[in-house]
Design an enzyme around this catalytic site. Structure first.
Site, PDB file in Angstrom:
ATOM      1  N   PRO A 224       0.795  -1.229   0.000  1.00 60.76           N
ATOM      2  CA  PRO A 224       0.000   0.000   0.000  1.00 60.76           C
ATOM      3  C   PRO A 224       0.829   1.281   0.000  1.00 60.76           C
ATOM      4  CG  PRO A 224      -0.160  -1.135   2.108  1.00 60.76           C
ATOM      5  CD  PRO A 224       0.491  -2.083   1.155  1.00 60.76           C
ATOM      6  N   ASN A 225       0.343   2.225  -0.764  1.00 62.32           N
ATOM      7  CA  ASN A 225       0.894   3.591  -0.858  1.00 62.32           C
ATOM      8  C   ASN A 225       2.206   3.684  -1.630  1.00 62.32           C
ATOM      9  OD1 ASN A 225      -1.212   4.850   0.776  1.00 62.32           O
ATOM     10  ND2 ASN A 225      -0.312   3.718   2.479  1.00 62.32           N
TER      11      ASN A 225
ATOM     12  N   ARG B  20       4.510  10.964  -2.140  1.00 59.69           N
ATOM     13  CA  ARG B  20       4.438  10.807  -0.679  1.00 59.69           C
ATOM     14  C   ARG B  20       5.815  11.048  -0.020  1.00 59.69           C
ATOM     15  NH1 ARG B  20       4.859   4.405   1.021  1.00 59.69           N
ATOM     16  NH2 ARG B  20       4.239   5.265   3.021  1.00 59.69           N
TER      17      ARG B  20
ATOM     18  N   TYR C 247      11.188   8.824   1.016  1.00 62.52           N
ATOM     19  CA  TYR C 247      11.108   7.820  -0.050  1.00 62.52           C
ATOM     20  C   TYR C 247      11.663   8.275  -1.402  1.00 62.52           C
ATOM     21  CZ  TYR C 247       8.017   5.619   3.364  1.00 62.52           C
ATOM     22  OH  TYR C 247       7.507   5.055   4.505  1.00 62.52           O
TER      23      TYR C 247
ATOM     24  N   ASN D 106       8.055  -5.604  -1.253  1.00 65.84           N
ATOM     25  CA  ASN D 106       8.035  -4.509  -0.291  1.00 65.84           C
ATOM     26  C   ASN D 106       6.586  -4.435   0.197  1.00 65.84           C
ATOM     27  OD1 ASN D 106       7.963  -2.198   1.197  1.00 65.84           O
ATOM     28  ND2 ASN D 106       9.044  -0.920  -0.300  1.00 65.84           N
TER      29      ASN D 106
ATOM     30  N   ALA E 257       3.285  -0.920   4.639  1.00 65.94           N
ATOM     31  CA  ALA E 257       2.769  -0.953   6.020  1.00 65.94           C
ATOM     32  C   ALA E 257       2.371  -2.366   6.457  1.00 65.94           C
ATOM     33  CB  ALA E 257       1.582  -0.011   6.150  1.00 65.94           C
TER      34      ALA E 257
ATOM     35  N   GLU F 299      12.987  -9.378   0.849  1.00 70.39           N
ATOM     36  CA  GLU F 299      12.187  -8.243   1.343  1.00 70.39           C
ATOM     37  C   GLU F 299      12.966  -6.951   1.105  1.00 70.39           C
ATOM     38  OE1 GLU F 299      11.869  -8.555   5.558  1.00 70.39           O
ATOM     39  OE2 GLU F 299      10.491  -6.862   5.774  1.00 70.39           O
TER      40      GLU F 299
ATOM     41  N   HIS G   1      12.869  -2.609   1.595  1.00 69.29           N
ATOM     42  CA  HIS G   1      12.278  -1.356   2.068  1.00 69.29           C
ATOM     43  C   HIS G   1      13.151  -0.211   1.598  1.00 69.29           C
ATOM     44  CE1 HIS G   1       9.499  -3.503   4.590  1.00 69.29           C
ATOM     45  NE2 HIS G   1      10.505  -4.272   4.968  1.00 69.29           N
TER      46      HIS G   1
ATOM     47  N   ARG H 208      13.438   4.160  12.401  1.00 67.37           N
ATOM     48  CA  ARG H 208      12.277   5.054  12.359  1.00 67.37           C
ATOM     49  C   ARG H 208      11.429   4.788  13.612  1.00 67.37           C
ATOM     50  NH1 ARG H 208       9.528   4.762   6.614  1.00 67.37           N
ATOM     51  NH2 ARG H 208       8.417   6.544   7.527  1.00 67.37           N
TER      52      ARG H 208
HETATM   53  C1  DQA Z   1       8.357   0.997   3.585  1.00 62.82           C
HETATM   54  C2  DQA Z   1       8.446   1.206   5.098  1.00 62.82           C
HETATM   55  C3  DQA Z   1       7.120   0.956   5.768  1.00 62.82           C
HETATM   56  O1  DQA Z   1       7.240   1.131   7.167  1.00 62.82           O
HETATM   57  C4  DQA Z   1       6.092   1.929   5.250  1.00 62.82           C
HETATM   58  O2  DQA Z   1       4.831   1.653   5.809  1.00 62.82           O
HETATM   59  C5  DQA Z   1       6.021   1.985   3.761  1.00 62.82           C
HETATM   60  C6  DQA Z   1       7.256   1.855   2.985  1.00 62.82           C
HETATM   61  C7  DQA Z   1       9.667   1.344   2.869  1.00 62.82           C
HETATM   62  O3  DQA Z   1       9.803   0.979   1.704  1.00 62.82           O
HETATM   63  O4  DQA Z   1      10.544   1.985   3.454  1.00 62.82           O
HETATM   64  O5  DQA Z   1       4.960   2.232   3.197  1.00 62.82           O
HETATM   65  O6  DQA Z   1       8.082  -0.376   3.337  1.00 62.82           O
END
Ligand code: DQA
Length: 142
Positions: A9-10, A17, A22, A73, A76, A97, A99, A106
């Protein structure tokens, strides 16, 4: 080699964002670059993004016996989703995985990753390069 890249998501909002965390590159441009890099290196990369946990679980289930590796990835859902962890365990496809940010530096809640319990490797804090490193890792091991 066939790899499936799943973004949670997102992440479709990358470039819009929280740019200081990011980066400012747009989601579609990052994914386009990754696909080109993959194909130049003999990898067929399928990219999938969803804001819905169930759809991500469905996508992982459909990957069964169809992909050599998964790069995920979970965004959240990393910190909440036992369902995604269980789906990865079910299909038993080698998984990395990724990120973009360094989730260990964080908020406290970001330090928990369910997917890490299955993933053979976690790459974090390297921005979009993390996705490239994940592809490289699969190439190295093929
Ligand atoms: C994320 C880190 C997560 O905590 C966050 O909710 C994201 C992006 C990252 O790529 O750093 O949406 O996965």
């Amino acid at each position: 080699m066939k790899l499936l890249l799943i973004n949670g998501p997102n992440l479709n909002m990358l470039g819009i964002r929280e740019k200081s965390i990011y980066g400012s590159m747009m989601y579609k441009d990052i994914m386009r670059g990754l696909k080109q890099y993959a194909s130049a290196n003999g990898v067929k990369l399928t990219v999938y993004q969803s804001n819905s946990e169930g759809k991500i679980v469905d996508k992982i289930q459909k990957a069964y016996k169809r992909f050599d590796g998964i790069i995920i990835n979970p965004a959240a859902y990393t910190h909440t989703s036992i369902a995604i962890l269980d789906a990865l365990k079910a299909v038993d496809i080698p998984t990395i995985e990724v990120h973009l940010s360094d989730v260990n530096n964080r908020e406290e809640f970001r330090k928990t990753s369910y997917v890490s319990l299955y993933a053979k490797k976690t790459i974090m804090g390297k921005g979009k390069d993390g996705y490239y490193l994940a592809i490289d890792e699969f190439i190295k091991q093929s």
